[in-house]
Design a protein around this motif. Structure first.
Motif, mmCIF file in Angstrom:
data_model
loop_
_atom_site.group_PDB
_atom_site.id
_atom_site.type_symbol
_atom_site.label_atom_id
_atom_site.label_comp_id
_atom_site.label_asym_id
_atom_site.label_seq_id
_atom_site.Cartn_x
_atom_site.Cartn_y
_atom_site.Cartn_z
ATOM 1 N N PHE A 189 44.004 36.904 35.626
ATOM 2 C CA PHE A 189 42.833 37.791 35.651
ATOM 3 C C PHE A 189 41.924 37.429 36.819
ATOM 4 C CE2 PHE A 189 38.382 38.555 34.435
ATOM 5 C CZ PHE A 189 38.420 39.937 34.307
ATOM 6 N N GLU A 190 41.728 36.108 37.031
ATOM 7 C CA GLU A 190 40.889 35.653 38.142
ATOM 8 C C GLU A 190 41.498 36.069 39.483
ATOM 9 O OE1 GLU A 190 37.883 34.169 38.191
ATOM 10 O OE2 GLU A 190 37.774 34.349 36.027
ATOM 11 N N LYS A 191 42.842 35.984 39.603
ATOM 12 C CA LYS A 191 43.503 36.384 40.849
ATOM 13 C C LYS A 191 43.278 37.869 41.123
ATOM 14 C CE LYS A 191 47.209 32.971 40.876
ATOM 15 N NZ LYS A 191 48.639 32.753 40.686
ATOM 16 N N ARG A 192 43.462 38.698 40.063
ATOM 17 C CA ARG A 192 43.246 40.139 40.238
ATOM 18 C C ARG A 192 41.800 40.433 40.604
ATOM 19 N NH1 ARG A 192 44.975 42.310 34.962
ATOM 20 N NH2 ARG A 192 45.985 40.380 34.513
ATOM 21 N N LYS A 193 40.875 39.699 39.992
ATOM 22 C CA LYS A 193 39.456 39.897 40.277
ATOM 23 C C LYS A 193 39.157 39.543 41.735
ATOM 24 C CE LYS A 193 34.899 38.474 38.612
ATOM 25 N NZ LYS A 193 34.176 37.573 37.721
ATOM 26 N N GLN A 194 39.740 38.428 42.218
ATOM 27 C CA GLN A 194 39.541 38.029 43.609
ATOM 28 C C GLN A 194 40.150 39.048 44.569
ATOM 29 O OE1 GLN A 194 41.214 34.106 43.818
ATOM 30 N NE2 GLN A 194 39.335 33.094 43.143
ATOM 31 N N GLN A 195 41.346 39.576 44.215
ATOM 32 C CA GLN A 195 41.980 40.576 45.072
ATOM 33 C C GLN A 195 41.121 41.835 45.153
ATOM 34 O OE1 GLN A 195 45.791 40.998 43.197
ATOM 35 N NE2 GLN A 195 46.717 39.310 44.341
ATOM 36 N N THR A 196 40.576 42.266 44.004
ATOM 37 C CA THR A 196 39.725 43.451 43.978
ATOM 38 C C THR A 196 38.454 43.216 44.790
ATOM 39 O OG1 THR A 196 40.561 43.952 41.779
ATOM 40 C CG2 THR A 196 38.568 45.094 42.449
ATOM 41 N N THR A 197 37.865 42.029 44.647
ATOM 42 C CA THR A 197 36.655 41.695 45.393
ATOM 43 C C THR A 197 36.941 41.685 46.896
ATOM 44 O OG1 THR A 197 35.917 40.339 43.540
ATOM 45 C CG2 THR A 197 34.806 39.988 45.630
ATOM 46 N N SER A 198 38.082 41.089 47.286
ATOM 47 C CA SER A 198 38.452 41.053 48.707
ATOM 48 C C SER A 198 38.691 42.452 49.246
ATOM 49 C CB SER A 198 39.722 40.213 48.901
ATOM 50 O OG SER A 198 39.487 38.890 48.545
ATOM 51 N N LEU A 199 39.378 43.291 48.467
ATOM 52 C CA LEU A 199 39.646 44.668 48.888
ATOM 53 C C LEU A 199 38.341 45.426 49.084
ATOM 54 C CD1 LEU A 199 41.761 46.908 49.393
ATOM 55 C CD2 LEU A 199 41.610 47.449 46.962
ATOM 56 N N ALA A 200 37.420 45.273 48.148
ATOM 57 C CA ALA A 200 36.130 45.964 48.252
ATOM 58 C C ALA A 200 35.340 45.459 49.460
ATOM 59 C CB ALA A 200 35.324 45.763 46.970
ATOM 60 N N LYS A 201 35.381 44.142 49.694
ATOM 61 C CA LYS A 201 34.647 43.560 50.811
ATOM 62 C C LYS A 201 35.180 44.078 52.141
ATOM 63 C CE LYS A 201 35.262 39.208 52.089
ATOM 64 N NZ LYS A 201 35.221 37.748 52.101
ATOM 65 N N TYR A 202 36.521 44.055 52.317
ATOM 66 C CA TYR A 202 37.105 44.495 53.587
ATOM 67 C C TYR A 202 37.024 46.007 53.760
ATOM 68 C CZ TYR A 202 38.685 39.705 54.033
ATOM 69 O OH TYR A 202 38.718 38.344 54.136
ATOM 70 N N SER A 203 37.095 46.747 52.664
ATOM 71 C CA SER A 203 36.918 48.200 52.753
ATOM 72 C C SER A 203 35.496 48.514 53.204
ATOM 73 C CB SER A 203 37.176 48.860 51.406
ATOM 74 O OG SER A 203 38.503 48.665 51.011
ATOM 75 N N GLY A 204 34.529 47.784 52.663
ATOM 76 C CA GLY A 204 33.134 47.970 53.055
ATOM 77 C C GLY A 204 32.924 47.648 54.528
ATOM 78 N N LEU A 205 33.574 46.559 55.015
ATOM 79 C CA LEU A 205 33.468 46.197 56.424
ATOM 80 C C LEU A 205 34.075 47.271 57.323
ATOM 81 C CD1 LEU A 205 34.282 42.372 56.457
ATOM 82 C CD2 LEU A 205 32.135 43.448 57.064
ATOM 83 N N ALA A 206 35.233 47.813 56.930
ATOM 84 C CA ALA A 206 35.885 48.863 57.721
ATOM 85 C C ALA A 206 34.996 50.107 57.780
ATOM 86 C CB ALA A 206 37.242 49.202 57.119
ATOM 87 N N PHE A 207 34.447 50.477 56.619
ATOM 88 C CA PHE A 207 33.562 51.652 56.578
ATOM 89 C C PHE A 207 32.336 51.428 57.469
ATOM 90 C CE2 PHE A 207 30.019 54.030 54.692
ATOM 91 C CZ PHE A 207 30.536 55.320 54.801
ATOM 92 N N GLN A 208 31.779 50.223 57.415
ATOM 93 C CA GLN A 208 30.606 49.880 58.228
ATOM 94 C C GLN A 208 30.949 49.968 59.721
ATOM 95 O OE1 GLN A 208 29.146 45.931 57.446
ATOM 96 N NE2 GLN A 208 27.602 46.009 59.028
ATOM 97 N N MET A 209 32.122 49.446 60.119
ATOM 98 C CA MET A 209 32.534 49.487 61.517
ATOM 99 C C MET A 209 32.702 50.924 62.010
ATOM 100 S SD MET A 209 35.277 46.332 61.706
ATOM 101 C CE MET A 209 35.625 46.543 63.445
ATOM 102 N N ILE A 210 33.374 51.755 61.206
ATOM 103 C CA ILE A 210 33.589 53.161 61.585
ATOM 104 C C ILE A 210 32.253 53.881 61.710
ATOM 105 C CG2 ILE A 210 34.538 55.365 60.771
ATOM 106 C CD1 ILE A 210 36.876 53.679 59.575
ATOM 107 N N ALA A 211 31.348 53.619 60.775
ATOM 108 C CA ALA A 211 30.036 54.279 60.798
ATOM 109 C C ALA A 211 29.252 53.901 62.059
ATOM 110 C CB ALA A 211 29.250 53.918 59.545
ATOM 111 N N ILE A 212 29.274 52.610 62.429
ATOM 112 C CA ILE A 212 28.545 52.162 63.626
ATOM 113 C C ILE A 212 29.143 52.798 64.882
ATOM 114 C CG2 ILE A 212 28.081 50.154 65.098
ATOM 115 C CD1 ILE A 212 27.792 48.503 62.514
ATOM 116 N N ILE A 213 30.483 52.781 64.988
ATOM 117 C CA ILE A 213 31.141 53.364 66.169
ATOM 118 C C ILE A 213 30.816 54.850 66.286
ATOM 119 C CG2 ILE A 213 33.379 53.945 67.187
ATOM 120 C CD1 ILE A 213 34.419 51.262 65.982
ATOM 121 N N LEU A 214 30.933 55.587 65.168
ATOM 122 C CA LEU A 214 30.654 57.033 65.207
ATOM 123 C C LEU A 214 29.186 57.318 65.530
ATOM 124 C CD1 LEU A 214 32.791 58.385 62.236
ATOM 125 C CD2 LEU A 214 33.239 58.648 64.689
ATOM 126 N N LEU A 215 28.278 56.522 64.974
ATOM 127 C CA LEU A 215 26.847 56.733 65.211
ATOM 128 C C LEU A 215 26.480 56.524 66.681
ATOM 129 C CD1 LEU A 215 24.220 57.362 63.652
ATOM 130 C CD2 LEU A 215 23.858 54.908 63.472
#
Length: 198
Positions: free
Chosen positions: A130-156
């Motif tokens: 359960f802890e592994k799945r939680k860490q994977q989900t947290t990592s996915l959310a963190k990197y997805s957020g970073l990708a979205f932030q990068m795309i938003a800055i470049i487009l802006l």
């Protein structure tokens, strides 16, 4: 040496009826209790508690046959035999048990390998997965957020450069190119800053 002075390997320790002992007993051979023992008992063999025998204390042994009374916990690595006149007031931990009709037993009995340890282990395995799945989900959310932030800055920044070129009526899209390059650099800066912070 005469035969009378030799100790037989099959000799049995005996506490006779009418004998009372207070204290712990350790024996490397079998022992029979027909009297009273108030204390713990550790025996590397068989314990027999006769009809008149009574033990107040825990018993550790390989096997035990009880016809009398035991007020304490029994830990037998091989076998517990409760005869029809046996009275047990305590818990039993053993590999095998035999109970004759008429025997009285008040307590709990654990046989074989203790189940709680296995259950605990499976609980820990479930918790770690359960802890592994939680860490994977947290990592996915963190990197997805970073990708979205990068795309938003470049487009802006790209949009800002495009609008500046349009306002200044530049034939060559200088500010659009600078904005694209600057947006990539800026987004990488914020992404690295976030990664190093976490």
């Amino acid at each position: 040496m005469s035969k009378n002075n030799e100790v037989q390997s099959t000799a049995v320790n005996l506490i006779c009826d009418g004998t009372s002992i207070t204290g712990d007993i350790q024996a490397s051979r079998d022992i029979r209790i027909d009297g009273f023992l108030n204390g713990k008992m550790k025996v590397n063999g068989k314990v027999v508690v006769g009809n008149t025998g009574k033990i107040q204390g825990d018993v550790h042994c390989k096997t035990i046959d009880v016809s009398g009374m035991v007020e304490g916990n029994i830990f037998a690595s091989e076998m517990v035999n409760l005869k029809n006149s046996a009275v047990i007031l305590g818990n039993i931990t053993t590999d095998k048990i035999s109970v004759e009709p008429g025997a009285k037993f008040t307590g709990s009995c654990k046989m074989g390998e203790p189940a709680p340890k296995k259950m605990k282990k499976s609980k820990e395995n479930h918790k770690s997965s359960f802890e592994k799945r939680k860490q994977q989900t947290t990592s996915l959310a963190k990197y997805s957020g970073l990708a979205f932030q990068m795309i938003a800055i470049i487009l802006l920044v790209l949009f800002g450069g495009f609008q500046l070129d349009k306002y200044l009526e530049n034939e060559f899209p200088l500010f659009t190119i600078i904005g694209a390059f600057g947006g990539v650099v800026l987004s990488l800066y914020f992404a690295l800053k976030d990664l190093l912070k976490k």
